[in-house]
Design an enzyme around this catalytic site. Structure first.
Site, PDB file in Angstrom:
ATOM      1  N   SER A   1       0.400  -1.496   0.016  1.00 34.87           N
ATOM      2  CA  SER A   1       0.390   0.275  -0.037  1.00 34.87           C
ATOM      3  C   SER A   1       0.809   0.976  -0.085  1.00 34.87           C
ATOM      4  CB  SER A   1      -0.790   0.708   1.432  1.00 34.87           C
ATOM      5  OG  SER A   1      -1.062  -1.413   1.780  1.00 34.87           O
TER       6      SER A   1
ATOM      7  N   HIS B   1      -2.959   0.536  -4.640  1.00 33.38           N
ATOM      8  CA  HIS B   1      -2.991  -0.297  -5.557  1.00 33.38           C
ATOM      9  C   HIS B   1      -2.650  -0.461  -7.003  1.00 33.38           C
ATOM     10  CE1 HIS B   1      -1.695  -3.130  -1.866  1.00 33.38           C
ATOM     11  NE2 HIS B   1      -2.674  -2.324  -1.066  1.00 33.38           N
TER      12      HIS B   1
ATOM     13  N   HIS C   1      -5.706  -8.902  -1.457  1.00 33.68           N
ATOM     14  CA  HIS C   1      -5.698  -8.955  -0.430  1.00 33.68           C
ATOM     15  C   HIS C   1      -6.829  -9.620   0.784  1.00 33.68           C
ATOM     16  CE1 HIS C   1      -4.182  -4.820  -0.143  1.00 33.68           C
ATOM     17  NE2 HIS C   1      -3.165  -5.223   0.912  1.00 33.68           N
TER      18      HIS C   1
ATOM     19  N   TYR D   1      -9.095  -9.966   2.670  1.00 32.59           N
ATOM     20  CA  TYR D   1     -10.648  -9.142   2.495  1.00 32.59           C
ATOM     21  C   TYR D   1     -11.633  -8.734   1.575  1.00 32.59           C
ATOM     22  CZ  TYR D   1      -7.569  -4.613   2.003  1.00 32.59           C
ATOM     23  OH  TYR D   1      -6.984  -3.834   1.520  1.00 32.59           O
ATOM     24  N   GLU D   2     -10.735  -8.111   0.241  1.00 35.93           N
ATOM     25  CA  GLU D   2     -11.312  -8.649  -1.431  1.00 35.93           C
ATOM     26  C   GLU D   2     -12.345  -9.015  -1.604  1.00 35.93           C
ATOM     27  OE1 GLU D   2      -8.608  -6.179  -3.718  1.00 35.93           O
ATOM     28  OE2 GLU D   2      -7.281  -6.331  -2.169  1.00 35.93           O
TER      29      GLU D   2
ATOM     30  N   ALA E   1       2.308  -1.736   4.406  1.00 30.30           N
ATOM     31  CA  ALA E   1       1.896  -0.669   5.517  1.00 30.30           C
ATOM     32  C   ALA E   1       1.876  -1.630   6.616  1.00 30.30           C
ATOM     33  CB  ALA E   1       1.334  -0.077   4.447  1.00 30.30           C
TER      34      ALA E   1
ATOM     35  N   MET F   1      -2.952  -6.238   6.727  1.00 35.15           N
ATOM     36  CA  MET F   1      -3.385  -7.254   6.769  1.00 35.15           C
ATOM     37  C   MET F   1      -2.802  -8.066   4.882  1.00 35.15           C
ATOM     38  SD  MET F   1      -6.725  -4.553   6.399  1.00 35.15           S
ATOM     39  CE  MET F   1      -6.608  -3.429   8.341  1.00 35.15           C
ATOM     40  N   SER F   2      -1.552  -7.903   5.409  1.00 34.59           N
ATOM     41  CA  SER F   2      -1.294  -9.042   3.959  1.00 34.59           C
ATOM     42  C   SER F   2      -0.357  -9.408   4.319  1.00 34.59           C
ATOM     43  CB  SER F   2      -0.649  -7.834   3.150  1.00 34.59           C
ATOM     44  OG  SER F   2       0.018  -7.429   3.482  1.00 34.59           O
TER      45      SER F   2
ATOM     46  N   ASN G   1       1.481   4.081  10.771  1.00 38.17           N
ATOM     47  CA  ASN G   1       0.787   4.645  12.034  1.00 38.17           C
ATOM     48  C   ASN G   1       1.252   4.137  13.213  1.00 38.17           C
ATOM     49  OD1 ASN G   1      -0.993   2.307  10.689  1.00 38.17           O
ATOM     50  ND2 ASN G   1      -2.146   2.377  13.150  1.00 38.17           N
TER      51      ASN G   1
ATOM     52  N   HIS H   1      -7.334   4.424   5.852  1.00 36.99           N
ATOM     53  CA  HIS H   1      -6.737   4.494   4.378  1.00 36.99           C
ATOM     54  C   HIS H   1      -5.917   5.290   4.668  1.00 36.99           C
ATOM     55  CE1 HIS H   1      -5.870   0.945   1.818  1.00 36.99           C
ATOM     56  NE2 HIS H   1      -5.981   2.293   0.939  1.00 36.99           N
TER      57      HIS H   1
HETATM   58  N1  HPA Z   1      -4.100  -2.168  11.306  1.00 36.82           N
HETATM   59  C1  HPA Z   1      -3.808  -3.629  10.399  1.00 36.82           C
HETATM   60  N2  HPA Z   1      -3.202  -3.484   9.607  1.00 36.82           N
HETATM   61  C2  HPA Z   1      -2.492  -2.522   9.278  1.00 36.82           C
HETATM   62  C3  HPA Z   1      -2.824  -1.028  10.053  1.00 36.82           C
HETATM   63  C4  HPA Z   1      -2.865  -0.994  10.704  1.00 36.82           C
HETATM   64  O1  HPA Z   1      -3.536  -0.039  12.146  1.00 36.82           O
HETATM   65  N3  HPA Z   1      -1.991  -0.052   9.387  1.00 36.82           N
HETATM   66  C5  HPA Z   1      -1.259  -0.382   8.369  1.00 36.82           C
HETATM   67  N4  HPA Z   1      -2.233  -1.217   7.833  1.00 36.82           N
END
Ligand code: HPA
Length: 276
Positions: free
Chosen positions: A30, A61, A83, A85-86, A113, A211-212, A235, A249
């Site tokens: 990402s 992406h 991903h 989740y898609e 990320a 998430m990847s 973050n 996001h």
């Molecule tokens: N949680 C899950 N996936 C992420 C995060 C998060 O805080 N930041 C970037 N991808």
């Protein structure tokens, strides 16, 4: 159609357009796709034009396979990923990793990320992945195993290659880039973590969450690829003394784009210094 047949079709579609045999595959997560612009003599093939390769549906992406040279080395770059989740299956989202191996790559560098779970981590940090926890709820190797693609029960003790990690740490020192090392936990998403989940993941020993990556690394090991993983901490979920910051996001993408130039320097140095 079997996985082997789908993979062969994908490989043939790429081979009809580009002859380059990559040494290294790069997966750009990402907001981290800019490194692809540094590839010289690029042949860029949209995922939509490669049979069985799923197309990303989320902003940030791009969805192209780029074959060319980086730091003089033959590379295949996956610019953007899909991903779980898609709604794609774990087998679908990892087909591009098998494709890298089928094209000739022996090493893969996976980037993402991630949210920082360690109190030490700040937004903007780079983390070399030492190990992972698969909390995605699935595994890309579920189902019949094709022994020609890899073993039924792959060993995951050194999934993140120790020699590549050492090379990345040396590369970071030479580039004067501060890096952390830690454990990445892969979750399904797309909802971000609740405070209770954050506490659980921390107690499990995770330093970063995303998430990847975990499905890709499992398949890479199954396919016999050596793996280096680098997370861009977008973050800081539990930064010391700070209230938990909201995360979205758009913020993740903006932070990833700010980190991307440093990540690119690290990866270029790693690629340059890889033993052939
Ligand atoms: N949680 C899950 N996936 C992420 C995060 C998060 O805080 N930041 C970037 N991808």
């Amino acid at each position: 159609m079997t996985l082997r047949e789908r993979l062969d079709e994908a490989r043939r579609a790429v081979r009809a357009r580009a002859a380059l045999v990559p040494e290294v595959g790069l997966v750009l997560g990402s907001g981290l796709g800019a490194l692809a612009d540094a590839v010289e003599g690029p042949d860029a093939i949209p995922y939509a034009e490669i049979p069985h390769v799923p197309v990303p549906t989320v902003p940030g992406h791009t969805g192209r396979l780029i074959l060319g040279r980086l730091e003089g080395r033959a590379v295949a770059v996956l610019q953007g990923r899909c991903h779980l989740y898609e709604g794609y299956s774990a087998e679908q989202i990892t087909l591009p990793i098998r494709l890298l191996a089928a094209l000739g790559a022996r090493t893969v560098v996976v980037t993402n990320a991630a949210g920082g779970l360690s109190r030490e981590f700040h937004s903007g940090d780079l983390m070399i992945i030492a190990d992972h926890i698969n909390f995605s709820g699935t595994n890309p190797l579920v189902g019949a195993n094709d022994e020609t693609l890899g073993p039924r029960f792959p060993d995951m003790r050194e999934a993140y290659d120790p020699a590549l990690r050492a090379l990345a740490e040396a590369a970071a020192r030479e580039e004067r880039l501060p890096v952390r090392t830690g454990v990445y936990v892969g979750v399904l998403g797309p909802s971000y973590e609740t405070p209770a989940e954050v506490e659980m993941l921390v107690r499990w020993g995770a330093d970063a969450v995303g998430m990847s990556t975990v499905a890709e690394v499992i398949v890479a090991r199954h396919a016999g690829l050596r793996v280096l993983g680098v997370a861009a901490i977008t973050n800081a979920i539990r930064r010391a003394g700070a209230a938990p910051a909201p995360v979205g996001h758009e913020d993740v993408l903006a932070a990833a784009r700010a980190i991307a130039p440093r990540l690119a320097r690290l990866i270029r140095r790693v690629v340059r210094d890889l033993p052939s």
